[in-house]
Design a protein around this motif. Structure first.
Motif, short mmCIF file in Angstrom:
data_model
loop_
_atom_site.label_atom_id
_atom_site.label_comp_id
_atom_site.label_asym_id
_atom_site.label_seq_id
_atom_site.Cartn_x
_atom_site.Cartn_y
_atom_site.Cartn_z
N LEU A 1 0.82 -1.21 0.00
CA LEU A 1 0.00 0.00 0.00
C LEU A 1 0.86 1.26 0.00
O LEU A 1 0.49 2.26 -0.60
CB LEU A 1 -0.94 -0.01 1.21
CG LEU A 1 -1.93 1.15 1.28
CD1 LEU A 1 -2.90 1.11 0.11
CD2 LEU A 1 -2.70 1.12 2.60
N TYR B 1 -8.06 1.24 -5.63
CA TYR B 1 -8.45 0.63 -4.35
C TYR B 1 -9.86 0.05 -4.30
O TYR B 1 -10.15 -0.78 -3.43
CB TYR B 1 -8.27 1.62 -3.19
CG TYR B 1 -9.03 2.92 -3.31
CD1 TYR B 1 -10.40 2.99 -3.06
CD2 TYR B 1 -8.37 4.11 -3.62
CE1 TYR B 1 -11.08 4.19 -3.15
CE2 TYR B 1 -9.04 5.31 -3.71
CZ TYR B 1 -10.39 5.35 -3.47
OH TYR B 1 -11.07 6.54 -3.57
N ALA C 1 -7.55 1.84 3.44
CA ALA C 1 -6.69 2.02 2.26
C ALA C 1 -7.04 3.30 1.52
O ALA C 1 -6.15 4.04 1.08
CB ALA C 1 -6.82 0.81 1.34
N THR D 1 0.42 3.28 6.76
CA THR D 1 0.64 2.24 5.75
C THR D 1 1.51 1.11 6.29
O THR D 1 1.32 -0.05 5.94
CB THR D 1 1.27 2.83 4.48
OG1 THR D 1 2.45 3.57 4.81
CG2 THR D 1 0.29 3.74 3.75
#
Length: 401
Positions: free
Chosen positions: A80, A105, A258, A320
């Motif tokens: 990510l 995403y 995300a 992340t």
């Protein structure tokens, strides 16, 4: 919003994050692509309200929009953080990452919760660019951010489901082949928990348009290709359902972290653009015999934006790193999104103020990015909602009403 909780003072073991300009090869590759799409390209699109088809095609060909799709399905299988770096560099170059970020995403819902048949059917074509999955139908005119109170219904039929309802602010629906749609399969009055009874569907826009699906563009201040979507007895097959019936709300929560991190990285990239633009103009513009950047009233807001940007960047890296380690990261994702949105708006204001009247002139490109910056405090999540989430789920304060 995600309720994933990180208590103050709790340390996460074995979580590391790289400092400095990480993923240099990816950054250089993104910069090379963006160099072919200068600010004049975006100005023309903005004036016409047009979609950056050529830019999205270039990103797709370079494999950037398939960064998070595993290699077995034709993607790059990158972490990510790498995806965040891609979006950051696009915005730092003055380009418009939001035109393609959903392709990166949204597919996560199919990847994490779809059947193997759905993954094999859709993910390779999404990775190659043959199919676009850019639209996500969630927000409704009467429910706003209260997703549990959706009015859109999906009722079982002999062959699948029949969908009726309306969505609003569904970006890029006119430029997408597929759309994820959230709809109630069980009325809210018939479930024990308000998050139950909501399901996720993957709708093929190509087949549905004109056969129960209507898409109308919304003219707005920012060129995000927003639309309102109407479902009127739209029949979809049973295999349009992603995952289990009634679990869709949990599925979208799973993907929100995300989204928060990637869009926070975009905001940081745009902040870099504003700081660079403001610093250059302040150094070149001479008034009363000296550069206006010599004045603290000009210097300090730009410097403050830079400081805030660096802090937001650190929170994105932390979030992340937690995400990639499989650790709880809901609070960090929300804080990263909040800090990035705030530093972006402050940088946009500083840049606009530095340019003065010229900031309103389209040829300087400041006003276009300034308009985009204001959106970051509202979408994809309001900064007020983030503060409410942190207050209640991290600090343990009473629920607000």
């Amino acid at each position: 919003m995600s309720n994933a909780k990180s208590e103050p003072g709790v340390s996460h073991q074995n979580i590391s994050m790289q400092l400095g300009e990480d993923f240099p090869d990816i950054r250089d590759a993104v910069r090379r692509v963006c160099a072919n799409f200068p600010e004049e390209y975006w100005l023309d699109l903005d004036e016409r309200g047009a979609y950056p088809t050529d830019f999205i095609a270039a990103l797709t060909e370079a494999g950037f929009l398939a960064a998070l799709i595993p290699e077995e399905y034709g993607g790059s299988g990158l972490p990510l953080r790498a995806a965040a770096v891609i979006m950051e560099e696009i915005c730092a170059a003055g380009c418009h990452a939001a035109a393609g970020h959903a392709q990166m995403y949204i597919m996560g819902t199919v990847l994490r919760h779809g059947s193997e048949e759905q993954k094999r059917k859709y993910l390779p074509d999404i990775a190659s660019g043959k199919l676009r999955l850019q639209a996500f139908g969630v927000t409704e005119p009467t429910t706003g951010s209260d997703t549990t109170q959706l009015k859109t219904r999906a009722q079982r039929t002999a062959t699948g489901y029949r969908i009726n309802g309306q969505k609003v602010w569904t970006s890029r629906a006119e430029h997408s082949d597929l759309m994820l749609v959230l709809a109630r399969t069980t009325p809210a009055s018939e479930v024990k928990k308000k998050v139950d009874g909501v399901s996720t569907f993957l709708v093929d826009i190509r087949k549905a348009l004109g056969h129960g699906l209507t898409i109308r563009p919304i003219k707005a201040m920012v060129n995000h290709h927003a639309t309102e979507v109407f479902f009127e007895d739209l029949d979809v097959p049973a295999d349009a359902l992603v995952g289990e019936e009634g679990q869709g709300f949990r599925y979208i929560l799973d993907g929100m972290n995300a989204e928060r991190m990637i869009t926070a990285a975009e905001a940081i990239g745009s902040t870099r653009w504003f700081v660079r633009k403001a610093k250059a103009y302040a150094s070149e513009r001479v008034v009363f015999g000296r550069p206006i950047g010599a004045n603290q009233a000009i210097q300090f807001p730009i410097a403050q934006s830079y400081v805030q940007m660096e802090a937001a960047d650190m929170m994105v890296r932390r979030a992340t790193a937690l995400f990639e380690a499989g650790a709880p990261c809901g609070a960090e994702a929300n804080m990263a999104r909040y800090l990035a949105a705030e530093c972006l708006w402050n940088a946009a204001e500083a840049c606009m103020q530095t340019h003065g009247g010229f900031g309103f002139a389209r040829e300087y490109h400041v006003e276009r990015k300034w308009r985009e910056a204001r959106l970051a405090r509202i979408a994809p999540v309001s900064t007020n909602l983030i503060l409410a989430n942190i207050a209640q789920h991290v600090l343990g304060m009473p629920r607000s009403y």
